[in-house]
Design an enzyme around this catalytic site. Sequence first.
Site, PDB file in Angstrom:
ATOM      1  CB  CYS A   1      -0.971  -0.074   1.166  1.00 26.97           C
ATOM      2  SG  CYS A   1      -2.557   0.595   0.717  1.00 26.97           S
TER       3      CYS A   1
ATOM      4  CD  GLU B   1      -0.789  -5.120   6.713  1.00 23.03           C
ATOM      5  OE1 GLU B   1      -0.601  -5.722   5.642  1.00 23.03           O
ATOM      6  OE2 GLU B   1      -1.175  -3.940   6.766  1.00 23.03           O
TER       7      GLU B   1
ATOM      8  CG  HIS C   1      -3.458  -3.018   4.390  1.00 25.67           C
ATOM      9  ND1 HIS C   1      -2.496  -2.359   5.126  1.00 25.67           N
ATOM     10  CD2 HIS C   1      -4.049  -2.083   3.621  1.00 25.67           C
ATOM     11  CE1 HIS C   1      -2.505  -1.084   4.822  1.00 25.67           C
ATOM     12  NE2 HIS C   1      -3.444  -0.879   3.909  1.00 25.67           N
TER      13      HIS C   1
HETATM   14  N1  GLN Z   1      -3.663   6.478   0.751  1.00 29.98           N
HETATM   15  C1  GLN Z   1      -2.380   6.166   1.312  1.00 29.98           C
HETATM   16  C2  GLN Z   1      -1.260   6.934   0.594  1.00 29.98           C
HETATM   17  O1  GLN Z   1      -1.504   7.542  -0.374  1.00 29.98           O
HETATM   18  C3  GLN Z   1      -2.100   4.670   1.252  1.00 29.98           C
HETATM   19  C4  GLN Z   1      -3.132   3.927   2.065  1.00 29.98           C
HETATM   20  C5  GLN Z   1      -2.617   2.718   2.767  1.00 29.98           C
HETATM   21  O2  GLN Z   1      -1.416   2.503   2.927  1.00 29.98           O
HETATM   22  N2  GLN Z   1      -3.542   1.924   3.254  1.00 29.98           N
HETATM   23  O3  GLN Z   1      -0.142   6.905   1.020  1.00 29.98           O
END
Ligand code: GLN
Length: 214
Positions: free
Chosen positions: A95, A188, A186
Amino acid sequence: MARTTDAPAEKNAEPTHPIAIGVLALQGDYEAHARAFLNAGARTTLVRKPEELEGIDGLVLPGGESTTMLKFLEKKGFFEVLGKFVAATPCFATCAGCILVAREVLHPRQRSLGILDATIERNAYGRQNDSAILTLPTEIPGGPLEMVFIRAPRISCVGPGVRVLALRDGFPTLVRQGHLLAATFHPEMTSDTRVQQLFLEMVRRHKARGQQRA
Ligand code: GLN
């Protein structure tokens, strides 16, 4: 208190192959990653300073807020040290972590390590309807995988050296490029440890190759 022979710490110690997984712990859900890798059988350590990368076999870049992580990384040359480390050592980026390693970040544009040959759009699923739990097919053996998306980015295009292991609506959610594994969700946050096991296997192989060369 006396330790019993089946204490969980014994199970996690992996005495024959001690793999050390570092989790970048500047911001985000690094504790959940550390727990998931403990459960998957690794030794884990939290990384807050460049020198704490020393002795680590594989690094996790967690989810969170990539702009905040960048602010911390831009202090004391951590960004440059991390770039060199991730270019040479197995890394699992999820992410916000995936945003940090991408070659190009859009929506809005921001600085990145440029190691994963991919273009990534931040918050691509919108702000209102931006979190979802989906069970989607994957090339990882064992059937469809539960994926938790939280204000997730979208990988809009990947280079030829990037292998796509799962898709959401035709866009990659789990990719591998050599020693780099990256997810827009995610892993995890679910009890399925297949993604962690895949990364541990990548780390073991990388380490074994290093030992052969030494
Ligand atoms: N929206 C976050 C970003 O732009 C990422 C979201 C996340 O890690 N769950 O960094």
